[in-house]
Write a protein that holds these residues in place. Structure first.
Motif, mmCIF file in Angstrom:
data_model
loop_
_atom_site.group_PDB
_atom_site.id
_atom_site.type_symbol
_atom_site.label_atom_id
_atom_site.label_comp_id
_atom_site.label_asym_id
_atom_site.label_seq_id
_atom_site.Cartn_x
_atom_site.Cartn_y
_atom_site.Cartn_z
ATOM 1 N N THR A 407 38.157 41.813 41.939
ATOM 2 C CA THR A 407 38.065 40.476 41.355
ATOM 3 C C THR A 407 36.907 39.701 41.975
ATOM 4 O OG1 THR A 407 40.475 40.452 41.135
ATOM 5 C CG2 THR A 407 39.329 38.361 40.839
ATOM 6 N N ASP A 434 47.707 36.181 38.613
ATOM 7 C CA ASP A 434 46.649 36.887 37.888
ATOM 8 C C ASP A 434 47.127 37.271 36.491
ATOM 9 O OD1 ASP A 434 44.306 37.059 39.461
ATOM 10 O OD2 ASP A 434 45.282 38.488 40.801
ATOM 11 N N ASN A 589 40.065 40.995 31.067
ATOM 12 C CA ASN A 589 39.505 40.964 32.418
ATOM 13 C C ASN A 589 38.850 39.623 32.742
ATOM 14 O OD1 ASN A 589 40.082 43.532 33.620
ATOM 15 N ND2 ASN A 589 38.612 44.473 32.220
ATOM 16 N N TYR A 617 37.672 40.201 36.469
ATOM 17 C CA TYR A 617 38.250 41.430 37.028
ATOM 18 C C TYR A 617 37.352 42.598 36.633
ATOM 19 C CZ TYR A 617 42.199 38.252 37.160
ATOM 20 O OH TYR A 617 43.006 37.170 37.368
#
Length: 619
Positions: A407, A434, A589, A617
């Protein structure tokens, strides 16, 4: 000198002229030794200072004295060994290295090789009868340092496995650390990080791995059927024979179970480029994602853990019905009670089945108890008389469909009226708010976390250096009552006198309980202990006890976390913090996080922080 090389030299004294090794031009030998498949067979990687090095940390694997550093020397030694006296039998290099033998025979069209009787190898190979390959991913198990990120292994099926439904009779191919049973969890984690354990491949019945993961550790299993051909699977198993009892270095984060299995898949299909994608870390779920992106997966089967199946049965029952589950599990004579028989037949069926599963769940890992076995038999007989309708397990999001493991974040915010830009990196791999898909609510594993702030006036400051932060917040219910726990270590900014904030080292942990008052909502309360090194206090090393409480809410935008903590130090300082965080899931992501925080301390006035982060991510 390796024992096998000594035996080879002795045996070579008896070689007849009909078994003379061919004269291979030097240029051709160099060309063969540099081919990717030969390098894969020797597990070679480029050395840090040039040349080659093998991941294999065992001299018994090599025929040449410098075979671990010279693919060419190992090639020459192997070519010579193929023509050794066939009387060596199972010790003959052809028997010891069937994958090398097959490849060199094809590359050089070797027609006059001796034919030793490889009885031991043929018996082993025929018993496995390899035909197809399944990649198995047991989900994360937070109570084991080596399994916090999940695990991968391969299942090797025979030609008739699918038609006959004999999956449990297949073999599981596993790579794992050889752990000293006397090592405690802390020593185990340290040695695993530092490469203090050797690793080895093992083959054992798949049913044993299912019992270990699904029943004893309560881990879901995902079975990914691969499109490897029978010939590719067989080539891989030939190489596995070459690795029997051979030791590798083992590291939790890179040279681990998943990385070794990717190497085997590249043996099976040499055109694959899987290991190149993991130069730093090889987290199991990332390797599964790489296998999918390589187009290897044809079918996925989900095998829920015994605990998940039990929880799904509990969700079908009301509170009073769960009370009946406990009564029946404790005394099967209640099956004949009028108050139980007066309930609708279909509700009786659900209660009986849940009670049976609860009884078997409680007996997992324990020695056989005759009384428990008798209760289980009575419940099973009742189920046969009145079976519950089939309840197929709901398949969760596939693990590899979750966000990537590394991350990066870019943030803007203010602290005590000072504005800043914040830059962050986390090596692995998920916190409580997250992006949720593919992860259980209430599970957190963070390793290698870095946050740096750039304040007005170009003043840079290290805000946090987190080594490890693990939380396991598993809800309790009427029957299952797991503990929740957390542990963290690293460096972070803390309030000190005159409203300053100093970087302090800390180690903290705690335990307590989590509840689920509503769907998609969890609340928790943990008692905590904290050790902190702070030179600004009279005693640089300070101890504190306290609590950590909070609420997690899975909402339409993402995850929200409300958290309150307090630390009561032995020198009299009381430090409290109230925090609120909301993550907006912008994409698979990509996430946007708003965090607000208020700190209270004897050393400073209350301080407020507000931060907006864009989180990316990426592996």
């Amino acid at each position: 000198m390796p024992i096998r090389l000594l035996a080879l030299l002795i045996g070579s004294l008896c070689i007849t002229t009909s078994f003379a090794a061919p004269n291979i031009p030097t240029e051709h030998q160099h060309q063969l030794a540099s081919q990717r498949f030969w390098l894969s067979l020797g597990h070679y990687a480029p050395g840090k200072l040039g040349g080659w090095r093998s991941y294999v940390n065992d001299t018994e694997f090599f025929l040449a004295d410098n075979g671990d550093k010279s693919p060419l020397a190992e090639l020459k030694a192997t070519l010579s060994g193929l023509y050794a006296d066939p009387a060596l039998g199972d010790d003959h290099p052809q028997c010891r290295y069937p994958a090398r033998t097959r490849w060199l025979r094809k590359q050089l069209t070797l027609e006059n090789l001796p034919e030793p009787a490889c009885t031991e190898y043929q018996t082993w190979y025929n018993d496995i009868d390899p035909h197809s390959t399944v990649l198995v991913f047991p989900d994360a198990y937070l109570n084991s340092p080596s399994s916090m990120f999940g695990h991968t292994l391969l299942r090797i099926d025979t030609p008739d496995t699918k038609d006959n439904g004999t999956t449990l009779l297949s073999y599981a191919l596993n790579f794992g650390a050889m752990v000293d049973s006397m090592d405690n969890g802390i020593l185990y984690a340290w040695r695993g990080l530092a490469g203090g354990y050797p690793g080895q491949f093992s083959l054992l019945p798949y049913r044993d791995k299912i019992s270990e993961y699904s029943h004893l550790e309560n881990r879901d299993l995902w079975e990914y059927h691969l499109n490897l051909t029978p010939a590719e699977t067989q080539r891989m198993i030939e190489h596995v024979w070459e690795l029997r009892q051979i030791r590798f270095d083992y590291y939790f984060f890179d040279e681990n179970c998943s990385f070794r299995l990717l190497e085997l898949l590249e043996i099976a299909r040499p055109t694959l480029r899987l290991t190149e994608q993991f130069p730093l870390t090889a987290i199991p779920v990332d390797t599964v994602r790489a296998v999918r992106e390589a187009g290897l997966i044809t079918e996925v089967q989900y095998r829920p853990s015994r605990e998940r199946e039990l929880l799904e049965r509990f969700e079908l029952l009301s509170g009073p019905e769960l009370d009946w589950v406990q009564l029946l599990a404790e005394d099967s004579n209640h099956l004949d009670a009028d108050t139980f028989l007066n309930q609708p037949t279909e509700r009786q069926a659900l209660i009986q089945e849940a009670a049976y599963r609860w009884t078997r769940y409680q007996a997992s890992g324990l020695e056989r108890d005759p009384a428990n076995a008798q209760r289980s038999l009575a419940l099973l007989q009742a189920i046969n008389r009145n079976p519950a309708p089939a309840q197929p397990a709901q398949m969760p999001t596939l693990p590899e469909q979750g966000h990537d493991s590394r991350t990066w974040h870019l943030g803007l915010g203010s602290h005590a009226h000072q504005h800043f830009a914040e830059y962050g990196l986390r090596m692995a791999y998920h916190d409580l708010i997250d992006n949720q898909a593919g992860f259980p609510l209430g599970a957190q594993i963070e390793l290698g976390k870095l946050r740096v702030r750039q304040y007005e006036g170009n003043h840079w400051q290290l805000e946090e250096l987190g080594l490890i932060n693990i939380r396991s917040l598993t809800p309790r219910n009427r029957l299952l009552k797991p503990w929740s726990w957390q542990v963290a270590a690293g460096m972070e900014r803390i309030p000190t006198d005159n409203d300053r904030r100093r970087l302090a080292s800390y180690l903290s942990g705690g335990g307590g309980f989590t509840w689920q008052p509503f769907s998609n909502t969890s609340s928790y309360l943990l008692a905590t202990l904290r050790t902190e090194y702070n030179p600004d206090t009279a005693a640089a090393l300070n101890l504190a006890s306290g609590f950590d409480a909070g609420v997690l809410w899975r909402n339409p935008l993402g995850n929200l976390h409300l958290n309150a903590t307090a630390d009561y130090f032995h020198h009299g300082e009381v430090r409290r913090r109230l925090a609120l965080g909301q993550q907006w899931e912008l994409g698979h992501n990509l996430g946007l996080r708003l965090s607000a925080e208020r700190e209270f301390s004897h050393f400073s006035t209350p301080q407020n922080s507000l931060t907006l982060q864009l989180r990316w991510y990426h592996y």
